[in-house]
Design an enzyme around this catalytic site. Structure first.
Site: not given
Length: 993
Positions: A749, A783
């Site tokens: 990720e 993020c």
């Protein structure tokens, strides 16, 4: 001056003076209520407006809305959107868009106009515009005091007083708060002068104790400060008081009653505390609204009464039922909090009557007493009749109470009360069309509610007996959680926790004084565990050797799941302490840290439930003579490499997903935040995970991290972090040779360059607030953070202006303090990277905001601080429009139309989160189909995904894995095995009769 708050009473009825507050005769009270109610109903019905009147279109709209719920939803959404529509084409096309949604039945006549040619479209658009403005005019007095004066004077001539309120946009900045304050001051400077010229109306100008102010102004505290921080309760009160001081001092001087309106439940205690604070410091004609739909209503009433009597302060209380019922129910269920409102109308009505009695019992009998003067805000004949009956039972005169109405509603009932000699007042907002729409829609909802008393009173099918029936409190003792369980997911395993279904852990409700105090104490006592971040390659090698001997994968899945549930409880018992560690170690603010602990708990609870069916196996098909099953087995030894920006939540999610699926696991946290990961491992060990199955390796990324990713004995790598490191891990995992037993599985990720689109029909109140939080929450170090906002040109200028003003009102400070909105960045290396991008942007783009940081703050915190930066004049290929910065830097871009905005948003190699603010249904549908991101958010911010509700993860350069917090995520950590058995023997098979 017509009236004074200190005037002497002229009322001398001895029976009144000596009346007591003893328990009332309930049978006599009810008999009197029924008699008064029947008289009011009769008088009201005699005044019904003719069928053909200036409100015909409005009435027809109400009729349609009450007949078709789908039409009601879409039509009211259109009314809310209407002020943003620029021309007749948009007015027509957006209406057609709303009414063509599935399930909507278009009323006769309206459908013809929607399908007609251009000339008829233009005529229909003009008709719609005129009717919506006329409908708004029924409820809204005017855009300002000057334009409202004719309507206010007409009401006065009709023996109706007024209370004016200022409509406006949500207060998101100091500039907007100051603009509101100046509007209130302008009202107080000029309105009383005009009102004093009107002819005398004795009933409107006095109560049972003497003269009362002619001018009545209502205000909302949320309009006077952009910094209503429930974490900083006392600081918020002081800021609000300083903002209110000149208003209240002028009100005292001009003899204007100031009413504090009650808004959503979160602000209830703050409003009550602020009201008392103001009354104790300034002697002004004071009033406050109290809501009976709140379960706390009777207690709120009792506290106000006690305070007023003990301070000998006479205040007016506007008792209302409440206007935010839907919001309160939805918000409470969304947050997992107890629902603060009664969930049955009957309960609200009963509570209203109970509180009416409380306040009337506390009515002062002379000017030397403190107490409550009741203003009853209701359109319900039963509620009004009850109040009048109570007056009689308590031996109070009719002018001891005031009856208040929302302008444009229950006009006939208002006229009947005026004829009876009652003092009546209308509540009228002042404001422009756009902010007025939210108010208008609330009024339309009230008029068309299935439980609306007004709706029932206008129906010939509802009897007088039913309309005047005494409400009974049906759920007074029940838990507020009894109403609905929609926030629960269907993840439930009988053997786990008695089958309790999964629901996300409720955040701390910082409106609650006890929770606020406990949190403050805990974070002050929290200490970061001492972790020597110097594990060696040799120690990593030894950990792999030990992990290879573990029998963890052979343990029953229920046993493994039980350790996760125990870990969740471990976290709950130390919840605020853990938040304190995160605040100190990662620099998060109170709410961000609390949310992270909740997410860690959610991962434990969710994956514990999801693992059981995964490892029990499932049958595939149902064929005679053949048994097909699929089950999963652990993948092997896992290395978890976790980031610093969610040091507990993300580390927990990856680690417990690995453990519950049977993988011996090595945890290597980020070097910036090892303490949070150390606490996770401690929790898991104490909860039953053996030490040979879980290893804590706080070593350097370049040495220990690289060793783990290259070692052939590691079967699985779970990584969350930067794209560059993620690509290195993917490359290392791909270096295979025949002697390596397993191809490594990688859950990777990475980052994002996330965009939010602002359409021309967007609600800017919501959009500005959400973009600010998405861009600058945790200093932009997520993020999922919004780093690009793309605005359709029609909305560009007002959006950018409000965003800059709103952002500049954030408090940059120490995250340990409750009033801090914005804290530090993680370390000096991150700060240098952010500063470099800021310098590039200053050369390529236009700096709209670069917030300075308080002197000495970085030294106080021990981390660097970079304030929010907003840049405009950004082109799609500019540096800050393409590069992930991972800090508080936002690019604002303009698009010609929605299609171009989508094209710009998709112009990125990252595919993580995105958002759209629009009230055009086809644009929202278009975004669902064309916006290429892993997590798409419509009309809300693009951060804050919740486990099981918004599974999180992207694609492209944003990641390779299935979404965290989803049913599929655990499959990354296990290998599927399909088994096919031939069950036929000698021509016989089970299941064949």
């Amino acid at each position: 001056m017509h009236g004074s708050s200190t005037a002497k009473s002229t009322f001398s009825d001895s029976s009144f003076i000596h009346a007591t507050a003893a328990r009332l005769d309930s049978s006599s009270l009810e008999e009197r209520t029924q008699s008064i109610g029947l008289d009011l109903l009769k008088s009201t019905r005699e005044r019904r407006a003719p069928v053909l009147s200036h409100r015909t279109w409005s009435n027809k709209l109400m009729e349609w809305a009450m007949q078709d719920a789908a039409f009601k939803v879409q039509m009211f959404r259109y009314v809310d959107t209407f002020p943003t529509l620029r021309d007749s084409h948009q007015i027509h096309s957006v209406l057609q868009d709303y009414l063509s949604q599935p399930g909507v039945q278009i009323p006769p006549g309206l459908g013809v106009g929607l399908k007609a040619g251009s000339f008829v479209k233009g005529a229909l658009a003009k008709t719609i515009t005129a009717n919506i403005k006329r409908m708004a005019g029924n409820f809204i007095a005017g855009c300002d005091a000057e334009s409202a004066l004719p309507k206010l004077e007409r009401l006065w001539q009709e023996q109706t007083g007024f209370s004016v309120d200022l409509l406006g946009e949500a207060c998101l900045s100091d500039e907007e708060a100051e603009a509101y304050r100046q509007r209130y001051l302008d009202l107080l400077h000029h309105l009383p002068d005009q009102v004093e010229k009107w002819r005398e109306q004795p009933i409107l100008e006095s109560d049972h104790l003497g003269p009362i102010p002619r001018t009545n102004v209502s205000l909302k505290i949320s309009s006077l400060s952009s910094q209503l921080q429930l974490t900083d309760f006392h600081g918020s009160i002081e800021r609000l008081f300083e903002s209110l001081r000149p208003i209240l001092e002028l009100a005292a001087k001009r003899n204007v009653l100031i009413n504090f309106d009650m808004e959503q439940f979160a602000f209830k205690d703050l409003t009550l505390a602020l009201f008392r604070h103001c009354c104790e410091r300034i002697d002004f004609p004071a009033s406050i609204a109290v809501q009976a739909y709140l379960r706390s209503g009777p207690d709120d009433a009792a506290q106000l009464i006690s305070w007023a009597q003990s301070t000998k302060r006479q205040i007016t209380v506007r008792l209302i039922k409440g206007a935010y019922w839907d919001y309160e129910v939805i918000h409470a269920e969304e947050m997992g909090w107890p629902i603060p409102v009664w969930t049955e109308k009957n309960d609200t009505d009963a509570c209203f009557e109970r509180m009416t009695e409380q306040f009337l019992q506390a009515t002062p009998r002379s000017n030397s007493e403190g107490g409550i003067k009741l203003a009853l805000g209701s359109h319900n004949v039963r509620s009004i009749a009850r109040a009048k009956a109570l007056l009689s039972e308590l031996n109070l005169p009719l002018n001891a109470i005031e009856f208040q109405f929302l302008e444009g509603m229950a006009d006939e009932l208002r006229a009947a009360l005026i004829e009876s000699g009652a003092r009546v007042r209308s509540y009228l907002p002042l404001g422009e069309m756009i902010p007025g729409m939210a108010y208008l829609v609330r009024r339309l909802l009230e008029n068309t509610s299935n439980e609306s008393w007004l709706r029932g009173s206008l129906s010939n099918e509802v009897s007088d007996e039913k309309l005047l029936e005494a409400p009974r409190q049906t759920k007074a003792e029940n838990s507020p959680q009894d109403f609905g369980k929609r926030h629960h997911l269907s993840v439930s395993v009988p053997e786990i926790d008695a089958g309790r279904p999964f629901s996300t852990e409720p955040f701390r409700d910082f409106a609650d004084a006890q929770q606020r105090s406990a949190f403050a104490s805990a974070i002050n006592e929290a200490k970061i565990p001492e972790v020597r971040f110097d594990a060696t390659v040799e120690q990593a090698d030894q950990a792999i050797r030990v992990a290879n001997t573990s029998d963890w994968s052979e343990r029953d899945v229920l046993e493994r799941s039980a350790t996760l549930l125990a870990t969740a409880d471990w976290f709950r018992q130390r919840r605020d302490f853990l938040a304190g560690v995160i605040i100190q170690e990662a620099g998060k603010t109170w709410q961000e840290a609390d949310a992270e602990v909740c997410e860690a708990i959610d991962f434990c609870e969710f994956y514990a439930r999801e693992a059981v069916p995964l490892f029990r196996g499932e049958r595939l098909g149902d064929f005679l003579g053949e048994l097909n099953e699929q089950r999963y087995h652990s993948a092997g030894i896992a290395a978890i490499i976790s980031p610093w920006n969610f040091p507990l939540a993300i580390c927990t999610g990856m680690t417990v997903a690995s453990l519950v699926t049977g993988n011996p696991t090595l945890v290597k946290p980020s070097r910036q935040t090892p303490g949070s990961a150390a606490l996770l491992c401690e929790a898991l060990w104490e909860s039953g995970v053996p030490r040979d199955a879980l290893h804590f390796i706080p070593g350097s990324g370049s040495r220990v991290g690289a060793y783990l990713t290259h070692d052939p004995r590691i079967d699985l790598i779970g990584f969350t972090g930067s794209r560059d490191v993620g690509f290195q891990i993917l490359q290392a995992a791909g270096q295979l040779s025949p002697e390596i037993p397993n191809a490594k599985k990688v859950i990777c990720e990475m980052g994002g360059k996330n965009a939010i689109i602002i359409d021309s029909t967007a609600d800017l109140d919501e959009a500005v607030s959400a973009v600010r939080h998405s861009a600058f929450g945790y200093s932009g170090q997520k993020c999922s953070a919004c780093s690009r906002v793309i605005v359709v040109k029609d909305a560009y200028e007002p959006f950018l202006r409000r965003l800059v003003e709103a952002t500049s009102s954030l408090t940059v400070g120490d995250p340990r303090l409750p009033n801090t909105d914005f804290g530090p960045v993680i370390d000096e290396a991150a700060a240098k990277n952010i500063r470099d991008f800021i310098q590039i942007a200053k050369q390529e783009n236009r700096l709209e905001l670069g917030m300075p940081t308080p002197p000495g703050l970085a030294e106080q915190i021990g981390k660097p601080v970079i304030g929010p930066h907003i840049f405009s004049a950004v082109q799609p290929d500019d540096t800050i429009a393409q590069e992930e910065i991972f800090g508080p830097v936002l690019a604002v871009m303009v698009a010609a139309d929605f299609e171009e905005a989508l094209s710009i948003a998709n112009n990125s190699v990252y595919r993580l989160t995105g958002g759209v603010f629009s009230r055009t249904p086809t644009h929202l549908q278009q975004a669902k189909q064309q916006f290429r991101v892993g997590n798409l958010y419509l009309n809300r911010g693009c951060t804050g995904a919740l486990v099981g509700r918004q599974p999180f993860g992207g694609f492209g350069h944003s990641g390779t894995g299935t979404k965290a917090g989803s049913k599929e995520y655990l499959k990354h950590f296990a290998n599927p095995i399909a088994c096919c058995e031939n069950t036929m023997r000698r021509g016989f098979a089970p299941g064949l009769v």
